[in-house]
Design a protein around this motif. Structure first.
Motif, mmCIF file in Angstrom:
data_model
loop_
_atom_site.group_PDB
_atom_site.id
_atom_site.type_symbol
_atom_site.label_atom_id
_atom_site.label_comp_id
_atom_site.label_asym_id
_atom_site.label_seq_id
_atom_site.Cartn_x
_atom_site.Cartn_y
_atom_site.Cartn_z
ATOM 1 N N UNK A 136 0.829 -1.209 0.000
ATOM 2 C CA UNK A 136 0.000 0.000 0.000
ATOM 3 C C UNK A 136 0.863 1.258 0.000
ATOM 4 N N UNK A 137 1.979 1.231 0.709
ATOM 5 C CA UNK A 137 2.880 2.397 0.722
ATOM 6 C C UNK A 137 3.458 2.657 -0.667
ATOM 7 N N UNK A 138 3.887 1.607 -1.349
ATOM 8 C CA UNK A 138 4.433 1.780 -2.699
ATOM 9 C C UNK A 138 3.385 2.378 -3.639
ATOM 10 N N UNK A 139 2.167 1.881 -3.520
ATOM 11 C CA UNK A 139 1.100 2.401 -4.371
ATOM 12 C C UNK A 139 0.792 3.859 -4.028
ATOM 13 N N UNK A 140 0.860 4.227 -2.766
ATOM 14 C CA UNK A 140 0.586 5.604 -2.363
ATOM 15 C C UNK A 140 1.643 6.554 -2.925
ATOM 16 N N UNK A 141 2.916 6.166 -2.867
ATOM 17 C CA UNK A 141 3.989 7.005 -3.409
ATOM 18 C C UNK A 141 3.846 7.133 -4.923
ATOM 19 N N UNK A 142 3.552 6.036 -5.600
ATOM 20 C CA UNK A 142 3.369 6.090 -7.050
ATOM 21 C C UNK A 142 2.202 6.993 -7.420
ATOM 22 N N UNK A 143 1.138 6.940 -6.647
ATOM 23 C CA UNK A 143 -0.025 7.789 -6.898
ATOM 24 C C UNK A 143 0.341 9.262 -6.729
ATOM 25 N N UNK A 144 1.096 9.590 -5.681
ATOM 26 C CA UNK A 144 1.500 10.978 -5.443
ATOM 27 C C UNK A 144 2.426 11.479 -6.564
ATOM 28 N N UNK A 145 3.348 10.663 -7.003
ATOM 29 C CA UNK A 145 4.273 11.077 -8.066
ATOM 30 C C UNK A 145 3.532 11.318 -9.380
ATOM 31 N N UNK A 146 2.563 10.470 -9.665
ATOM 32 C CA UNK A 146 1.783 10.659 -10.892
ATOM 33 C C UNK A 146 1.000 11.971 -10.843
ATOM 34 N N UNK A 147 0.437 12.282 -9.680
ATOM 35 C CA UNK A 147 -0.291 13.546 -9.539
ATOM 36 C C UNK A 147 0.643 14.738 -9.717
ATOM 37 N N UNK A 148 1.828 14.662 -9.120
ATOM 38 C CA UNK A 148 2.774 15.773 -9.218
ATOM 39 C C UNK A 148 3.207 16.007 -10.671
ATOM 40 N N UNK A 149 3.456 14.938 -11.412
ATOM 41 C CA UNK A 149 3.850 15.075 -12.819
ATOM 42 C C UNK A 149 2.731 15.718 -13.640
ATOM 43 N N UNK A 150 1.497 15.317 -13.373
ATOM 44 C CA UNK A 150 0.367 15.893 -14.097
ATOM 45 C C UNK A 150 0.233 17.384 -13.810
ATOM 46 N N UNK A 151 0.368 17.763 -12.548
ATOM 47 C CA UNK A 151 0.264 19.177 -12.177
ATOM 48 C C UNK A 151 1.391 19.999 -12.802
ATOM 49 N N UNK A 152 2.597 19.445 -12.801
ATOM 50 C CA UNK A 152 3.728 20.174 -13.373
ATOM 51 C C UNK A 152 3.543 20.372 -14.881
ATOM 52 N N UNK A 153 3.094 19.340 -15.568
ATOM 53 C CA UNK A 153 2.863 19.457 -17.013
ATOM 54 C C UNK A 153 1.768 20.469 -17.307
ATOM 55 N N UNK A 154 0.702 20.448 -16.511
ATOM 56 C CA UNK A 154 -0.402 21.383 -16.734
ATOM 57 C C UNK A 154 0.028 22.825 -16.481
#
Length: 252
Positions: free
Chosen positions: A178-196
């Motif tokens: 669950x921790x690995x999935x949580x970190x991956x989820x946060x990184x994906x969100x950050x990349x999307x926000x940065x691109x936008x």
């Protein structure tokens, strides 16, 4: 009469050093001003959630024996006999002593409808017996035996309880997933926000586990009756949820 004054070179040197030391902090402060506040805000903050699902491998069940008699001693004796039978049955089914724990023990009187007192005419409660309740909590590590264990306990005298919690003996692996999935989820969100926003995402500045929340485990209550057949049970799955907060730098 002329008086001559001789000034010592050492005194002049001390005064000069003191003046220099008093001026140096101001000089250094003027040379190195603090960074502007906006320079500390170049970051992206996000949270990520990870959920791991795993089948339960252990159950915790509550079993209670309640007996009512005219006297407290009689109720206690009847209760003790029934509970001994239950404990012996648990032991015979392979339940270890460390997995059985007394959760509650109580003795209290039972009152009938109030009767009018001959002295003052006010209704007075009357004791018509005593109730003794002995409750235990049992950890069942072999779920294939759970239904038969409950059935046998009811036939031996258990007449209350039946609350079951399905859990896991060691959920460490599920939590790590669950921790690995949580970190991956946060990184994906950050990349999307940065691109936008049209900025370049930098390295991770901070990361923290905000909350660890095992989801409510499936539970059930059963009416205890001596006519009960072998109890059918379904353990389902347990969900373990981890939330992380992460801060990413924004590249200049």
């Amino acid at each position: 009469m002329l008086t001559s004054v001789i000034r010592s070179p050492k005194v002049s040197l001390c005064v000069l050093l003191l003046s220099t030391s008093l001026l140096s902090p101001a000089a250094s402060y003027a040379q190195a001003p603090p960074p502007p506040p906006h320079a500390q805000l170049r970051s992206i903050d996000v949270s990520g959630e990870g959920i791991a699902t795993v089948a339960p491998d252990m159950a915790v069940v509550s079993l209670s024996v309640t007996r009512v008699a005219d006297t407290a001693a009689e109720a206690l004796t009847q209760n003790n006999e029934a509970m001994r039978g239950v404990l012996d049955a648990l032991k015979a089914d392979g339940v270890a002593e460390r997995d059985v724990q007394t959760g509650e023990f109580s003795i209290f009187p039972r009152y009938s409808d109030p009767q009018t007192s001959q002295k003052d005419g006010n209704p007075q409660p009357q004791i018509d017996g005593y109730q003794v309740t002995n409750s235990i909590t049992v950890r069942v590590r072999d779920l294939t035996k759970l239904g038969g264990l409950i059935d046998k306990s009811v036939k031996l005298g258990v007449n209350q309880g039946g609350q079951i919690t399905f859990t896991n003996h060691d959920p460490k692996a599920a939590l790590q997933d669950a921790r690995r999935k949580a970190v991956a989820d946060a990184m994906e969100k950050a990349k999307t926000l940065a691109e936008a926003a049209g900025v370049a995402l930098g390295p991770v500045l901070t990361i923290e586990e905000n909350n660890l929340r095992p989801q409510p485990v499936p539970m059930m209550r059963m009416a205890m009756a001596k006519e009960a057949d072998s109890v059918p049970l379904a353990g389902g799955e347990n969900n373990y949820t981890v939330v992380v907060n992460m801060r990413f730098d924004i590249k200049p």
